[in-house]
Design a protein around this motif. Structure first.
Motif, PDB file in Angstrom:
ATOM      1  N   HIS A   2      61.728  33.982  52.841  1.00 24.91           N
ATOM      2  CA  HIS A   2      60.990  35.062  52.191  1.00 24.91           C
ATOM      3  C   HIS A   2      61.817  35.603  51.030  1.00 24.91           C
ATOM      4  CE1 HIS A   2      58.987  34.767  56.018  1.00 24.91           C
ATOM      5  NE2 HIS A   2      58.080  35.639  55.655  1.00 24.91           N
ATOM      6  N   ARG A  27      50.441  40.800  53.038  1.00 26.23           N
ATOM      7  CA  ARG A  27      51.569  39.891  52.941  1.00 26.23           C
ATOM      8  C   ARG A  27      51.136  38.733  52.048  1.00 26.23           C
ATOM      9  NH1 ARG A  27      55.423  41.700  56.169  1.00 26.23           N
ATOM     10  NH2 ARG A  27      54.836  43.022  57.923  1.00 26.23           N
ATOM     11  N   THR A  36      58.708  39.032  50.613  1.00 25.91           N
ATOM     12  CA  THR A  36      59.116  40.034  51.593  1.00 25.91           C
ATOM     13  C   THR A  36      58.350  41.329  51.353  1.00 25.91           C
ATOM     14  OG1 THR A  36      61.327  39.087  51.742  1.00 25.91           O
ATOM     15  CG2 THR A  36      61.053  41.352  52.508  1.00 25.91           C
ATOM     16  N   LEU A  38      55.000  44.222  51.810  1.00 27.28           N
ATOM     17  CA  LEU A  38      53.564  44.302  51.596  1.00 27.28           C
ATOM     18  C   LEU A  38      53.272  44.547  50.117  1.00 27.28           C
ATOM     19  CD1 LEU A  38      52.507  46.518  54.641  1.00 27.28           C
ATOM     20  CD2 LEU A  38      52.266  44.041  54.420  1.00 27.28           C
ATOM     21  N   GLY A  66      47.778  44.165  56.441  1.00 24.66           N
ATOM     22  CA  GLY A  66      48.861  43.275  56.854  1.00 24.66           C
ATOM     23  C   GLY A  66      48.465  41.823  56.963  1.00 24.66           C
ATOM     24  N   TRP A  68      47.230  38.083  55.293  1.00 25.22           N
ATOM     25  CA  TRP A  68      47.940  37.247  54.323  1.00 25.22           C
ATOM     26  C   TRP A  68      47.051  36.843  53.165  1.00 25.22           C
ATOM     27  CZ3 TRP A  68      53.017  35.293  54.218  1.00 25.22           C
ATOM     28  CH2 TRP A  68      53.836  35.765  55.253  1.00 25.22           C
ATOM     29  N   ASP A 388      49.579  34.523  59.867  1.00 20.43           N
ATOM     30  CA  ASP A 388      50.631  33.992  59.002  1.00 20.43           C
ATOM     31  C   ASP A 388      50.562  32.461  58.931  1.00 20.43           C
ATOM     32  OD1 ASP A 388      52.927  33.276  57.694  1.00 20.43           O
ATOM     33  OD2 ASP A 388      54.307  34.251  59.095  1.00 20.43           O
TER      34      ASP A 388
END
Length: 413
Positions: A2, A27, A36, A38, A66, A68, A388
């Motif tokens: 990240h 993300r 890395t 938000l 939160g 992706w 994720d």
């Protein structure tokens, strides 16, 4: 791995006070790696205009909560027109009226925002591309090579289309001389194709004997083929480059892959599939020439060496692009692309490597630097996922939203 985005809160302040669309608190996988923290992703028109760690305002606001944000996926190797069903003018018309719109929609429903056709009938696929671009047909962005170029009685002219002269003439371009291949490449360039595809050989191993036999369960006795002669291969690549087009070559064996690279090819379609990749100098050649390797495991995973060969080139740092070789009549458009991503992980690539191959790597293969990256100035083709994908590539199936050219194309919230 990240990292922090280079674009910070201040970048949002340079744009309009209120954006057309803001995806907030997301993300981000930016096409190369995960960032890395938000971010808020702002879109104005068809373009990403800000990537900010601080909140942004939008006339349309989507709370990622939160989830992706990743670039829209790109499948660089598809065959869209059904090679089994399209056999004459009536069946082509029926396919275009009854099947084509729904199958285009399947790509968007699975998060694929750009597809590259590499061997469909030139007139038909370019007309479909124009209809999508004009907004009269719903579908992903369509890039196209037009017909695939092969030698006289080469693959797939003498194999897939051997029993149908009408389809053979439209899906393939057979050439028998340097003049013919140069003329055909320039004709396709005049039609404004997006790239050129040459076919060096068939999808089979060649024993080195006097006859090159294409073997397939459908043709158990084999079909005698002619390979594309080396002087024609070189002339085709040269003519494509004269017109500013990337040229990729269908290969399956190490010898053919070496010929293609030494002839100046920009990419290998399939790469090495029918035998183990034992020639390490060939991998060095791929690296030295910046060649893109498109493994097409969805179609080639039956070959026992295909996964291991992909793992070797990926570990060496060869550029990889996702391409499924999906075609009508088998599987499901869109779903096949996601299966390709999963097979690439099963072969030994990390989820992040595969995501890069399906976004920034694929955009390079397609010579479209405006695609495949979440960054200001890039095209707003975006996916919003619930989980994720850098941890589990299967998260690509947990899709919440698809944005194409800045517009909401699919909403599964």
């Amino acid at each position: 791995m990240h990292r922090k985005a280079e674009t910070t809160a201040g970048a949002g302040a340079r744009g309009p006070a209120t954006h057309d669309l803001v995806i907030s608190r997301a993300r981000v996988f930016d096409g190369h790696q995960a960032l890395t923290g938000l971010y808020d992703v702002a879109v104005d028109g068809a373009e990403i205009t800000s990537l900010s760690a601080e909140p942004l305002r939008g006339r349309q606001q989507v709370d990622a909560a939160g989830g992706w944000v990743v670039p829209g996926l790109i499948d660089t190797h598809i065959h869209f027109y059904d090679v089994r069903a399209v056999t004459d003018p009536d069946s082509m018309r029926a396919f275009e009226e009854n099947e084509l719109p729904g199958r285009l929609g399947l790509f968007l429903d699975h998060g694929i925002t750009t597809i590259k056709s590499v061997g469909d009938p030139t007139d038909a696929i370019l007309d479909t591309r124009a209809r999508i671009a004009a907004g009269t047909l719903r579908g992903p962005r369509l890039l196209a090579t037009g017909c695939g170029i092969t030698g006289r009685d080469g693959h797939p002219a003498a194999t897939v289309f051997g029993g149908n002269p009408w389809a053979r003439e439209r899906f393939t371009g057979e050439v028998g001389s340097v003049r013919e291949i140069r003329d055909l490449v320039h004709h396709l360039a005049d039609r404004e194709v997006d790239a050129i595809k040459l076919l060096s050989e068939g999808a089979c191993a060649h024993s080195g004997g006097p006859t090159y036999l294409w073997r397939n369960p459908v043709f158990p006795d084999g079909v005698a083929l002619e390979r594309l002669p080396l002087d024609l291969l070189r002339a085709g690549v040269e003519a494509g480059h004269e017109r500013g087009l990337r040229v990729t070559v269908h290969t399956t064996q190490q010898a053919a892959a070496r010929e293609a690279i030494e002839a100046g090819a920009d990419g290998l379609e399939h790469g090495v599939t029918v035998e183990p990749l034992t020639d390490h100098s060939l991998i060095d050649l791929m690296l030295d020439h910046g060649v893109t390797y498109t493994p097409t495991l969805w179609i080639d995973d039956a070959h026992p060496d295909a996964r291991g060969n992909l793992r070797k080139v990926a570990e060496a740092g060869v550029r990889i692009a996702l391409g499924s070789d999906t075609f009508s009549g088998r599987g499901l458009f869109g779903a096949n692309t996601l299966e390709e991503a999963e097979l690439m992980v099963a072969a030994g690539m990390t989820p992040a490597q595969v995501l890069a191959a399906a976004t920034s790597g694929a955009s390079r293969q397609c010579a479209r630097p405006d695609l495949g990256t979440v960054a200001p100035g890039k095209r707003a083709d975006l996916l919003l996922l619930n989980a994720d994908p850098t941890a589990d590539i299967g998260s690509l199936r947990d899709l919440r939203m698809v944005i194409l050219n800045g517009e909401l194309a699919v909403d599964k919230r």
